[in-house]
Design an enzyme around this catalytic site. Structure first.
Site, PDB file in Angstrom:
ATOM      1  N   HIS A  75      -1.339   1.208  -9.877  1.00 54.13           N
ATOM      2  CA  HIS A  75      -2.101   0.359  -8.943  1.00 54.13           C
ATOM      3  C   HIS A  75      -2.954  -0.676  -9.684  1.00 54.13           C
ATOM      4  O   HIS A  75      -4.175  -0.731  -9.549  1.00 54.13           O
ATOM      5  CB  HIS A  75      -2.999   1.210  -8.032  1.00 54.13           C
ATOM      6  CG  HIS A  75      -3.427   0.482  -6.785  1.00 54.13           C
ATOM      7  ND1 HIS A  75      -3.888   1.120  -5.671  1.00 54.13           N
ATOM      8  CD2 HIS A  75      -3.433  -0.847  -6.485  1.00 54.13           C
ATOM      9  CE1 HIS A  75      -4.190   0.231  -4.724  1.00 54.13           C
ATOM     10  NE2 HIS A  75      -3.921  -0.977  -5.212  1.00 54.13           N
ATOM     11  N   ARG A 105       0.844  -1.186   0.000  1.00 53.18           N
ATOM     12  CA  ARG A 105       0.000   0.000   0.000  1.00 53.18           C
ATOM     13  C   ARG A 105       0.882   1.240   0.000  1.00 53.18           C
ATOM     14  O   ARG A 105       1.979   1.236   0.554  1.00 53.18           O
ATOM     15  CB  ARG A 105      -0.926   0.011   1.225  1.00 53.18           C
ATOM     16  CG  ARG A 105      -2.096  -0.967   1.130  1.00 53.18           C
ATOM     17  CD  ARG A 105      -3.074  -0.526   0.053  1.00 53.18           C
ATOM     18  NE  ARG A 105      -4.267  -1.366  -0.044  1.00 53.18           N
ATOM     19  CZ  ARG A 105      -4.395  -2.383  -0.871  1.00 53.18           C
ATOM     20  NH1 ARG A 105      -3.383  -2.722  -1.653  1.00 53.18           N
ATOM     21  NH2 ARG A 105      -5.517  -3.063  -0.924  1.00 53.18           N
ATOM     22  N   GLU A 146      -2.970   8.727  -4.872  1.00 50.27           N
ATOM     23  CA  GLU A 146      -3.079   8.096  -6.180  1.00 50.27           C
ATOM     24  C   GLU A 146      -3.838   8.972  -7.184  1.00 50.27           C
ATOM     25  O   GLU A 146      -4.466   9.953  -6.820  1.00 50.27           O
ATOM     26  CB  GLU A 146      -3.717   6.720  -6.043  1.00 50.27           C
ATOM     27  CG  GLU A 146      -2.894   5.823  -5.107  1.00 50.27           C
ATOM     28  CD  GLU A 146      -3.107   4.339  -5.322  1.00 50.27           C
ATOM     29  OE1 GLU A 146      -4.174   3.953  -5.803  1.00 50.27           O
ATOM     30  OE2 GLU A 146      -2.176   3.581  -5.000  1.00 50.27           O
TER      31      GLU A 146
END
Length: 333
Positions: free
Chosen positions: A284, A236, A265
């Site tokens: 991601h 993460r 993000e």
């Protein structure tokens, strides 16, 4: 009466069809928080993707909710403490997803050490003028073979990474909350303290969940133990203090950083994007593959149905919920 379930993203058709055999199903595609808060009281269960954030405010309105089934291995997008307090079961998925993410981690590792992403841009930009230029520009490229790969987090994903790294000729070091004797025997992995893994590894791979304890576990202090090493993150974004990593890269103390996750993000504001030689960056998507998405859907549905059948799912995240609301008390199927 069938349990009423909301699916908050676009799920594959096969698991959705299975869910509809047992439950009344509504599809709410990525609802805004306010919209979800207005209807959440209607549902006994929800199936969510990592893009569906379920916080304390939403859970306060979830009067009927009994289970949140995560269509992901991660669950940091759910307020676990509040869910447990309200007696709501939270589940995650594993299996094929672990293999897919591990495969991706190895891809990041090789791309980082061998400068594959950089060399792709190099040749596309017309810089391949001669073999001599390539040999002079890429002389510091390294191989995974013979390296010590330190894995932080030896769950299903960590183990799958260890097997692949071993097959590439690397020595495996690891730290986890508990020793994993099975992987020690399988790939001769060596269990060390957290700091010793950082000190002794050539490549450090983050395969940890996001928790209060792991927040910024890689920071200015721990980076001092990693001088001259490579870092790969498929856990993460919050595991890493990005500003500290950028500083270490600029000063040449960290050789390189490959990551699929970021503190913030869907942005290009980070200075990481300016460091083409030192970094490999992906949006991601380590867990995205046709096979994994289908498997995740099947598992997410299976986990939710198990709770409704009064059975404890193997991938139950918040086991303390069993003390708050016994599983047999919410049996609906």
């Amino acid at each position: 009466m069938k349990p009423k379930v909301a699916v908050l993203f676009k799920m594959k058709s096969k698991p959705l069809e299975e869910l509809k055999k047992y439950c009344e199903v509504d599809i709410l595609l990525y609802p805004e928080k306010e919209d979800l808060m207005e209807v959440i009281h209607q549902y006994d269960g929800i199936i969510i993707s990592p893009l569906n954030k379920i916080d304390a405010e939403i859970l306060e309105k979830a009067e009927r909710l009994k289970v949140i089934s995560c269509h992901s291995a991660g669950y940091d997008h759910v307020d676990i403490d509040m869910a447990t307090k309200k007696g709501i079961y939270v589940t995650k998925v594993s299996g094929v997803l672990s293999e897919v993410v591990a495969e991706f981690a190895i891809g990041l590792m090789i791309a980082l050490l061998r400068k594959i992403a950089y060399s792709d841009k190099f040749i596309r930009q017309g810089k391949w003028e001669s073999p001599k230029l390539v040999w002079s520009s890429f002389k510091n490229i390294e191989s995974v073979y013979g390296k010590k790969v330190g894995i932080l987090g030896m769950g299903a994903i960590g183990k799958a990474i260890a097997r692949r790294a071993k097959a590439l000729g690397a020595e495996i070091l690891y730290w986890s909350r508990s020793r994993k004797e099975d992987i020690e025997k399988e790939v001769n992995a060596k269990y060390l303290s957290f700091e010793d893994v950082l000190k002794q590894s050539d490549i450090i791979v983050l395969a940890l969940p996001a928790t209060k304890e792991t927040y910024h576990i890689i920071n200015e202090r721990t980076l001092k133990l990693m001088e001259g090493k490579y870092l790969v993150n498929i856990g993460r974004g919050v595991l890493v203090d990005e500003k500290a990593v950028i500083k270490a890269l600029k000063e040449g103390k960290l050789k390189g950083y490959a990551t699929d996750v970021f503190e913030k993000e869907s942005t290009r504001e980070s200075e990481l994007f300016e460091m083409e030689w030192e970094t490999v960056l992906t949006p991601h998507y380590a867990g995205l593959s046709k096979e994994a998405m289908l498997d995740m859907g099947i598992q997410a549905v299976k986990n939710l149905l198990k709770v409704f059948k009064g059975e404890i799912p193997e991938d139950l995240v918040n086991r303390d919920v069993l003390k708050i609301r016994p599983i047999e008390s919410i049996k609906m199927l």
